[in-house]
Design a protein around this motif. Structure first.
Motif, PDB file in Angstrom:
ATOM      1  N   CYS A   1     -20.056 -36.094  31.936  1.00 34.90           N
ATOM      2  CA  CYS A   1     -20.317 -35.200  30.804  1.00 34.90           C
ATOM      3  C   CYS A   1     -19.097 -35.031  29.913  1.00 34.90           C
TER       4      CYS A   1
ATOM      5  N   LEU B   1     -27.577 -32.243  31.933  1.00 32.13           N
ATOM      6  CA  LEU B   1     -27.604 -32.004  33.381  1.00 32.13           C
ATOM      7  C   LEU B   1     -29.021 -31.868  33.929  1.00 32.13           C
ATOM      8  N   SER B   2     -29.992 -31.640  33.053  1.00 29.67           N
ATOM      9  CA  SER B   2     -31.371 -31.484  33.511  1.00 29.67           C
ATOM     10  C   SER B   2     -32.106 -32.818  33.655  1.00 29.67           C
TER      11      SER B   2
ATOM     12  N   ARG C   1     -32.753 -33.764  26.585  1.00 31.61           N
ATOM     13  CA  ARG C   1     -33.412 -34.341  27.761  1.00 31.61           C
ATOM     14  C   ARG C   1     -34.465 -35.365  27.357  1.00 31.61           C
TER      15      ARG C   1
ATOM     16  N   ALA D   1     -31.627 -28.227  24.493  1.00 29.02           N
ATOM     17  CA  ALA D   1     -31.668 -28.787  25.846  1.00 29.02           C
ATOM     18  C   ALA D   1     -32.892 -29.680  26.024  1.00 29.02           C
TER      19      ALA D   1
ATOM     20  N   ARG E   1     -25.322 -29.575  26.905  1.00 28.79           N
ATOM     21  CA  ARG E   1     -24.922 -29.892  28.282  1.00 28.79           C
ATOM     22  C   ARG E   1     -26.040 -29.562  29.268  1.00 28.79           C
ATOM     23  N   ARG E   2     -26.736 -28.463  29.032  1.00 27.66           N
ATOM     24  CA  ARG E   2     -27.876 -28.145  29.892  1.00 27.66           C
ATOM     25  C   ARG E   2     -28.907 -29.265  29.857  1.00 27.66           C
TER      26      ARG E   2
ATOM     27  N   PRO F   1     -22.978 -25.773  25.173  1.00 27.94           N
ATOM     28  CA  PRO F   1     -23.740 -25.313  26.343  1.00 27.94           C
ATOM     29  C   PRO F   1     -25.181 -25.802  26.373  1.00 27.94           C
ATOM     30  N   GLU F   2     -25.861 -25.740  25.225  1.00 27.70           N
ATOM     31  CA  GLU F   2     -27.262 -26.138  25.191  1.00 27.70           C
ATOM     32  C   GLU F   2     -27.414 -27.644  25.393  1.00 27.70           C
TER      33      GLU F   2
ATOM     34  N   LEU G   1     -21.540 -22.425  31.945  1.00 27.32           N
ATOM     35  CA  LEU G   1     -22.195 -23.644  32.383  1.00 27.32           C
ATOM     36  C   LEU G   1     -22.808 -23.469  33.764  1.00 27.32           C
ATOM     37  N   PRO G   2     -23.932 -24.143  34.003  1.00 33.47           N
ATOM     38  CA  PRO G   2     -24.503 -24.119  35.349  1.00 33.47           C
ATOM     39  C   PRO G   2     -23.607 -24.840  36.330  1.00 33.47           C
TER      40      PRO G   2
ATOM     41  N   THR H   1     -23.275 -18.746  27.065  1.00 26.28           N
ATOM     42  CA  THR H   1     -23.670 -18.825  28.471  1.00 26.28           C
ATOM     43  C   THR H   1     -22.720 -19.731  29.241  1.00 26.28           C
TER      44      THR H   1
END
Length: 226
Positions: free
Chosen positions: A164, A149-150, A117, A113, A145-146, A142-143, A224-225, A222
């Motif tokens: 995304c 989104l961050s 970023r 993540a 994508r985090r 998941p990682e 997704l947020p 995990t």
């Protein structure tokens, strides 16, 4: 063979994209015909040897010193070995100094993540004067994508939208067991151009429901947020 018909001259072995991702990448490149292109993460040169068929000039960056020995680098590619943190700002400055617009970026390097970023925010320092498409591989993970989104996407006034799930990810078949699986693949897409945005950018997760269902098939991952 089908691959030879669709991807002539492309380094196909160890190209870690699914057929639909490869076709999607081809479609974007064929429409964009970028003058300047940037690839962050090279590996065995699959996507790079494809991009070289459509782009005028490419700067490719990878941290692995073994990359240059893996394939014959196309003549319109400037392959640079080192950290993206050091080399991406240099690449952007080089495009600007040459008066060459950056029209296409592929990010497929550090999938943490924080790494995703970092690479995206380095690219978002660029202020485009022409259309620019940024593709992010493994946006279904998941990682990864985090990380997507961050990002403070609104910080670049020329960023208009992010999806995304331009091409959604999937559970990788060989990684599936009775209780777990790994979600990889997918292409996220960000669009920028010379216009200054009015209001907030649109951040889409157009296949969010499908991706969440995949996560339920891999319960150790995990969710997704929101």
């Amino acid at each position: 063979m089908f691959d030879d018909l669709m991807f002539p001259g492309v380094r196909l072995d160890n190209w870690q994209m699914m057929q639909w991702e490869r076709i999607g990448l081809t479609g974007v490149l064929a429409r964009m015909r970028p003058r300047g292109a940037l690839e962050i993460g090279v590996y065995h040169g699959g996507s790079l040897t494809l991009t070289s068929q459509f782009a005028e000039s490419i700067i490719a960056i990878d941290i692995d010193p073994e990359v240059p020995g893996r394939f014959a680098c196309p003549s319109n590619v400037d392959l640079r070995i080192g950290s993206s943190e050091a080399l991406v700002p240099q690449a952007l400055a080089d495009f600007q100094a040459r008066g060459l617009p950056l029209n296409f970026v592929l990010i497929d390097a550090d999938h943490s993540a924080a790494g995703v970023r970092r690479d995206l925010e380095l690219v978002l320092a660029y202020q485009p004067t022409e259309p620019l498409v940024v593709l992010m591989h493994d946006s279904g993970n998941p990682e990864t994508r985090r990380g997507i989104l961050s990002v403070d996407w609104a910080a670049n006034p020329h960023l208009h939208f992010v999806d995304c799930d331009f091409i959604p990810g999937q559970i990788i078949e060989h990684a599936v067991t009775e209780t777990s699986g790994e979600i990889w693949g997918g292409l996220g897409l960000a669009y920028l151009d010379g216009r200054v945005r009015t209001g907030a950018p649109e951040i889409r997760q157009s296949a969010r429901t499908s991706i969440r269902c995949l996560h339920h098939c891999a319960p150790d991952l995990t969710i997704l947020p929101r």
